[in-house]
Design a protein around this motif. Structure first.
Motif, PDB file in Angstrom:
ATOM      1  N   MET A 234     -68.510  33.900  38.165  1.00 48.23           N
ATOM      2  CA  MET A 234     -68.330  35.243  37.613  1.00 48.23           C
ATOM      3  C   MET A 234     -68.033  36.245  38.714  1.00 48.23           C
ATOM      4  SD  MET A 234     -71.349  35.135  34.857  1.00 48.23           S
ATOM      5  CE  MET A 234     -71.302  36.697  34.019  1.00 48.23           C
ATOM      6  N   ARG A 235     -68.729  36.114  39.848  1.00 45.78           N
ATOM      7  CA  ARG A 235     -68.472  37.017  40.979  1.00 45.78           C
ATOM      8  C   ARG A 235     -67.023  36.901  41.420  1.00 45.78           C
ATOM      9  NH1 ARG A 235     -73.717  35.974  43.674  1.00 45.78           N
ATOM     10  NH2 ARG A 235     -72.754  34.247  44.764  1.00 45.78           N
ATOM     11  N   GLN A 236     -66.530  35.663  41.461  1.00 44.95           N
ATOM     12  CA  GLN A 236     -65.163  35.456  41.914  1.00 44.95           C
ATOM     13  C   GLN A 236     -64.185  36.073  40.917  1.00 44.95           C
ATOM     14  OE1 GLN A 236     -64.975  34.969  44.697  1.00 44.95           O
ATOM     15  NE2 GLN A 236     -63.257  33.784  45.403  1.00 44.95           N
ATOM     16  N   ARG A 237     -64.499  35.986  39.623  1.00 45.53           N
ATOM     17  CA  ARG A 237     -63.635  36.617  38.622  1.00 45.53           C
ATOM     18  C   ARG A 237     -63.629  38.132  38.800  1.00 45.53           C
ATOM     19  NH1 ARG A 237     -65.562  32.621  35.149  1.00 45.53           N
ATOM     20  NH2 ARG A 237     -63.912  31.163  34.611  1.00 45.53           N
ATOM     21  N   VAL A 238     -64.796  38.706  39.122  1.00 46.31           N
ATOM     22  CA  VAL A 238     -64.843  40.151  39.364  1.00 46.31           C
ATOM     23  C   VAL A 238     -63.960  40.492  40.569  1.00 46.31           C
ATOM     24  CG1 VAL A 238     -66.329  42.063  40.076  1.00 46.31           C
ATOM     25  CG2 VAL A 238     -67.118  40.471  38.335  1.00 46.31           C
ATOM     26  N   GLY A 239     -64.061  39.696  41.622  1.00 43.65           N
ATOM     27  CA  GLY A 239     -63.251  39.923  42.822  1.00 43.65           C
ATOM     28  C   GLY A 239     -61.765  39.872  42.507  1.00 43.65           C
ATOM     29  N   ILE A 240     -61.372  38.904  41.695  1.00 38.52           N
ATOM     30  CA  ILE A 240     -59.961  38.775  41.325  1.00 38.52           C
ATOM     31  C   ILE A 240     -59.546  39.953  40.458  1.00 38.52           C
ATOM     32  CG2 ILE A 240     -58.276  37.361  40.095  1.00 38.52           C
ATOM     33  CD1 ILE A 240     -59.966  34.916  40.914  1.00 38.52           C
ATOM     34  N   ALA A 241     -60.419  40.336  39.523  1.00 36.31           N
ATOM     35  CA  ALA A 241     -60.117  41.477  38.656  1.00 36.31           C
ATOM     36  C   ALA A 241     -59.853  42.716  39.498  1.00 36.31           C
ATOM     37  CB  ALA A 241     -61.274  41.728  37.689  1.00 36.31           C
ATOM     38  N   MET A 242     -60.719  42.966  40.488  1.00 34.08           N
ATOM     39  CA  MET A 242     -60.538  44.147  41.325  1.00 34.08           C
ATOM     40  C   MET A 242     -59.212  44.065  42.076  1.00 34.08           C
ATOM     41  SD  MET A 242     -64.404  44.794  42.703  1.00 34.08           S
ATOM     42  CE  MET A 242     -64.220  46.433  43.370  1.00 34.08           C
ATOM     43  N   ALA A 243     -58.866  42.865  42.544  1.00 27.77           N
ATOM     44  CA  ALA A 243     -57.638  42.717  43.329  1.00 27.77           C
ATOM     45  C   ALA A 243     -56.390  42.951  42.489  1.00 27.77           C
ATOM     46  CB  ALA A 243     -57.601  41.329  43.959  1.00 27.77           C
TER      47      ALA A 243
ATOM     48  N   ASN B 289     -61.234  36.999  31.294  1.00 29.37           N
ATOM     49  CA  ASN B 289     -62.111  36.150  30.470  1.00 29.37           C
ATOM     50  C   ASN B 289     -63.574  36.302  30.833  1.00 29.37           C
ATOM     51  OD1 ASN B 289     -60.018  35.019  29.035  1.00 29.37           O
ATOM     52  ND2 ASN B 289     -59.663  33.473  30.618  1.00 29.37           N
ATOM     53  N   LEU B 290     -63.965  37.489  31.214  1.00 31.05           N
ATOM     54  CA  LEU B 290     -65.382  37.699  31.485  1.00 31.05           C
ATOM     55  C   LEU B 290     -66.049  38.173  30.205  1.00 31.05           C
ATOM     56  CD1 LEU B 290     -65.163  39.270  34.998  1.00 31.05           C
ATOM     57  CD2 LEU B 290     -66.711  37.438  34.394  1.00 31.05           C
ATOM     58  N   PRO B 291     -67.083  37.489  29.776  1.00 26.81           N
ATOM     59  CA  PRO B 291     -67.758  37.920  28.561  1.00 26.81           C
ATOM     60  C   PRO B 291     -68.546  39.195  28.848  1.00 26.81           C
ATOM     61  CG  PRO B 291     -68.933  36.083  29.546  1.00 26.81           C
ATOM     62  CD  PRO B 291     -67.744  36.345  30.407  1.00 26.81           C
ATOM     63  N   ASN B 292     -68.658  40.082  27.882  1.00 25.92           N
ATOM     64  CA  ASN B 292     -69.474  41.288  28.026  1.00 25.92           C
ATOM     65  C   ASN B 292     -69.144  42.131  29.244  1.00 25.92           C
ATOM     66  OD1 ASN B 292     -71.217  41.774  25.974  1.00 25.92           O
ATOM     67  ND2 ASN B 292     -72.557  40.065  26.584  1.00 25.92           N
ATOM     68  N   PRO B 293     -67.929  42.638  29.378  1.00 20.93           N
ATOM     69  CA  PRO B 293     -67.590  43.408  30.582  1.00 20.93           C
ATOM     70  C   PRO B 293     -68.509  44.607  30.811  1.00 20.93           C
ATOM     71  CG  PRO B 293     -65.691  43.215  29.122  1.00 20.93           C
ATOM     72  CD  PRO B 293     -66.802  42.501  28.456  1.00 20.93           C
ATOM     73  N   GLU B 294     -68.999  45.208  29.727  1.00 18.68           N
ATOM     74  CA  GLU B 294     -69.893  46.362  29.910  1.00 18.68           C
ATOM     75  C   GLU B 294     -71.134  45.951  30.700  1.00 18.68           C
ATOM     76  OE1 GLU B 294     -68.548  45.866  26.905  1.00 18.68           O
ATOM     77  OE2 GLU B 294     -67.512  47.733  26.377  1.00 18.68           O
ATOM     78  N   ASN B 295     -71.663  44.781  30.315  1.00 15.51           N
ATOM     79  CA  ASN B 295     -72.837  44.254  31.011  1.00 15.51           C
ATOM     80  C   ASN B 295     -72.567  44.039  32.488  1.00 15.51           C
ATOM     81  OD1 ASN B 295     -75.224  43.930  29.854  1.00 15.51           O
ATOM     82  ND2 ASN B 295     -74.727  42.040  28.759  1.00 15.51           N
ATOM     83  N   ILE B 296     -71.373  43.498  32.766  1.00 11.26           N
ATOM     84  CA  ILE B 296     -71.040  43.177  34.153  1.00 11.26           C
ATOM     85  C   ILE B 296     -70.937  44.442  34.986  1.00 11.26           C
ATOM     86  CG2 ILE B 296     -69.151  42.302  35.581  1.00 11.26           C
ATOM     87  CD1 ILE B 296     -68.994  40.034  33.538  1.00 11.26           C
TER      88      ILE B 296
END
Lengths: 317, 263
Positions: B155-164, B136-143
């Protein structure tokens, strides 16, 4: 609850920080708040809601852009020089991280007696004895005065911080997230200590906190802030009667210990907008599920809903 | 059984007294174990041992850790490399600190994927975008083109979870995944973690000091203090009728809305 005397009134305090290019970050927007004698006034909100900025104005660390803070018939934001120094006697502060709040090279007795020495209220020869008395007040053994802050636990350090705040016998103690760095069981004992001091010594506390559940245990009045504005003001024992959608959302975001299937954890959508470009209208509109046309245009003002209960919402629940 | 930890002792240096004493638990697919305790109770040490990343001179001095009948303590470096990031992955307290602040998130994410899988940069980027979108991160390209400090904590935590979760690990370890977040963001992240568990059959160990979060997420609950297990069992049982005095005290000091009042 009988009405205690108002000892401090914060009137229309606004704090703007210049961001360059003519832009401003509005940390506090027209905040009006009364602090009553001998009570716990809690200010609750998430990071960036302006609660610490407001307290910096109260402590006279940072003057507000607009507004007045009336204490003992004087506007404290206008004090300077010796008057300002004397003002510090009456309002003291306890900080979030007790490890960072002390000079690590001073002994505990020197830390506690520093404010007393500053005002010439204690002789150097009497320091140990006076520190011992203050340590007993915060339920620490008097011989702790000879220690250094780094060989104490977090809870003990926070007690020393409270002892230092008490040294000048202030009327108001401001606690900025004073228990956030502590474990729950230690937090519980610190809160009990503060309640005892409030009862026995009649100290007035302004308690800044992000944890609504913690505040519900002891606060007489609760003020909920969001993006620099007050959303709701109500009595601490009536938190569950909150009518502002944001306060409701905060209440619903608390995870209860009992695994109660009926308690649905409700999530707010999205994130806090940047305070540099605040939406016109209600600050909470971007995350409010009840947002209507009026909310996008007109900023709601605090309205009295019932006794001691104010909310800044066009359509309170 | 997915994970089986038996009589685990963890020591630091030559200290004959282990820091963590006699920890045993087991975990099935799709189960969530929460380890709660106060600072210094050894809860993070336990999950670090499972990932083989104990700090400094820490080592397992007794006991065994089995993941699907494989003894993790017998693994050599190569074995660990195969396991970490693919079969077991970890979510940290602040994913911003896990990432390099002077490289874009995309750069690091693609590097991570290509370390563990033989794919081209384009394929890796596509994989990363898909997972970010799932979180559910908006604009993944931007991120992907942002630096860590440009994102909010949630948002940082969502990125961390996504990577995991990129490689659908069998076991997710989460070390205080919501402690650095505000309450409303915490609720969002907890719900997303639960969605991941429900959608895959991964098991998770979540270490937290927030007992409310632990109770909400977990099937099994372990209470630790001073390196010892004080209570362990199904979450309802531990919270409903705690056996140990320490657990009772801990549960009693958690503030609750509508609970006791001191004034």
């Amino acid at each position: 609850m009988s009405e205690a005397e108002i000892i401090m009134s914060i009137e229309g305090v606004t704090k703007k920080f210049p961001m360059g290019e003519g832009k401003f970050l509005t940390a506090c927007d027209n905040v009006t708040l009364h602090v009553r004698k001998g009570e716990f006034t809690a200010i609750v909100g998430e990071s960036g809601c302006g609660k610490t900025t407001l307290m910096k104005s109260v402590m006279n660390i940072q003057p507000p852009t607009e507004g007045r803070i009336i204490y003992r018939g004087r506007d404290v934001t206008e004090l300077s020089g010796e008057e300002r120094r004397q003002h510090c006697r009456h309002i003291q502060m306890v900080f979030q991280d007790p490890a960072a709040a002390f000079n690590p090279k001073l002994k505990v007795k020197e830390i506690i007696c520093e404010p007393l020495l500053n005002f010439g209220l204690v002789k150097r020869s009497e320091m140990a004895e006076r520190a011992g008395q203050l340590l007993q007040l915060v339920e620490l053994p008097p011989d702790f005065g000879e220690r250094y802050p780094n060989n104490m636990s977090g809870g003990q350090r926070q007690r020393v911080a409270i002892a230092r705040a008490l040294a000048l016998d202030p009327e108001i103690i401001v606690c900025d997230e004073a228990t956030s760095a502590l474990d729950v069981s230690v937090q519980d004992t610190i809160i009990r200590l503060l309640c005892r001091l409030q009862r026995e010594k009649g100290v007035t506390f302004i308690f800044i906190c992000h944890d609504l559940a913690l505040v519900s245990m002891f606060a007489h009045r609760v003020t909920v802030m969001y993006l620099g504005s007050i959303m709701e003001k109500l009595d601490g024992d009536k938190l569950q009667e909150a009518r502002h959608p944001y306060t409701r959302a905060l209440l619903q975001a608390v995870f209860p210990v009992e695994k109660d299937k009926s308690h649905v954890i409700q999530c707010l959508q999205g994130e806090i907008p940047s305070p540099t470009d605040m939406p016109s209208g209600c600050p909470f509109q971007t995350r409010c599920q009840y947002c209507q046309e009026k909310c996008r245009v007109e900023k709601p003002v605090l309205r009295e809903l019932s006794d001691n209960h104010y909310a800044a919402c066009h359509f309170p629940l | 059984m997915l994970l089986d930890v038996k009589n685990l002792d963890i020591s630091y240096g030559d200290n004959p007294v282990p820091t963590v004493k006699d920890v045993s638990f087991s975990l099935d697919k799709g189960e969530v174990l929460a380890i709660v305790g106060e600072s210094g109770s050894g809860k993070t040490t336990v999950i670090r041992a499972i990932l083989g990343v104990l700090a400094g001179s820490g080592h397992v001095s007794r006991g065994s850790i089995g993941l699907e009948q494989e003894d993790l303590l017998q693994l050599d470096n190569k074995g660990w490399l195969k396991l970490r990031g693919r079969n077991i992955s970890m979510i940290f307290q602040d994913s911003g600190n896990m990432l390099n602040p002077v490289q874009t998130i995309g750069h690091q994410y693609i590097e991570y994927i290509r370390t563990h899988a033989h794919v081209t940069k384009q394929e890796a980027r596509q994989m990363a975008l898909d997972v970010l979108r799932r979180m559910n991160l908006p604009n993944p390209e931007n991120i992907m083109d942002s630096y860590t400090f440009e994102l909010s904590g949630g948002m940082r935590q969502r990125v961390g979870i996504a990577m995991a979760i990129t490689f659908h690990p069998k076991l997710l370890l989460a070390d205080e995944p919501t402690s650095a977040l505000d309450v409303t963001t915490q609720a969002q992240i907890v719900k997303e973690l639960m969605n991941i568990i429900h959608q895959s059959d991964a098991a998770m160990i979540v270490v937290t000091h927030n007992i409310g979060v632990a109770a909400y997420m977990s099937d099994k609950l372990m209470v630790m203090a001073q390196g010892e297990v004080k209570d362990y069992g199904p979450t309802e049982a531990v919270i409903g009728c705690p056996k140990d005095e320490y657990t009772k005290r801990l549960l009693g000091s958690v503030p609750e809305i509508g609970g006791k009042r001191y004034v």
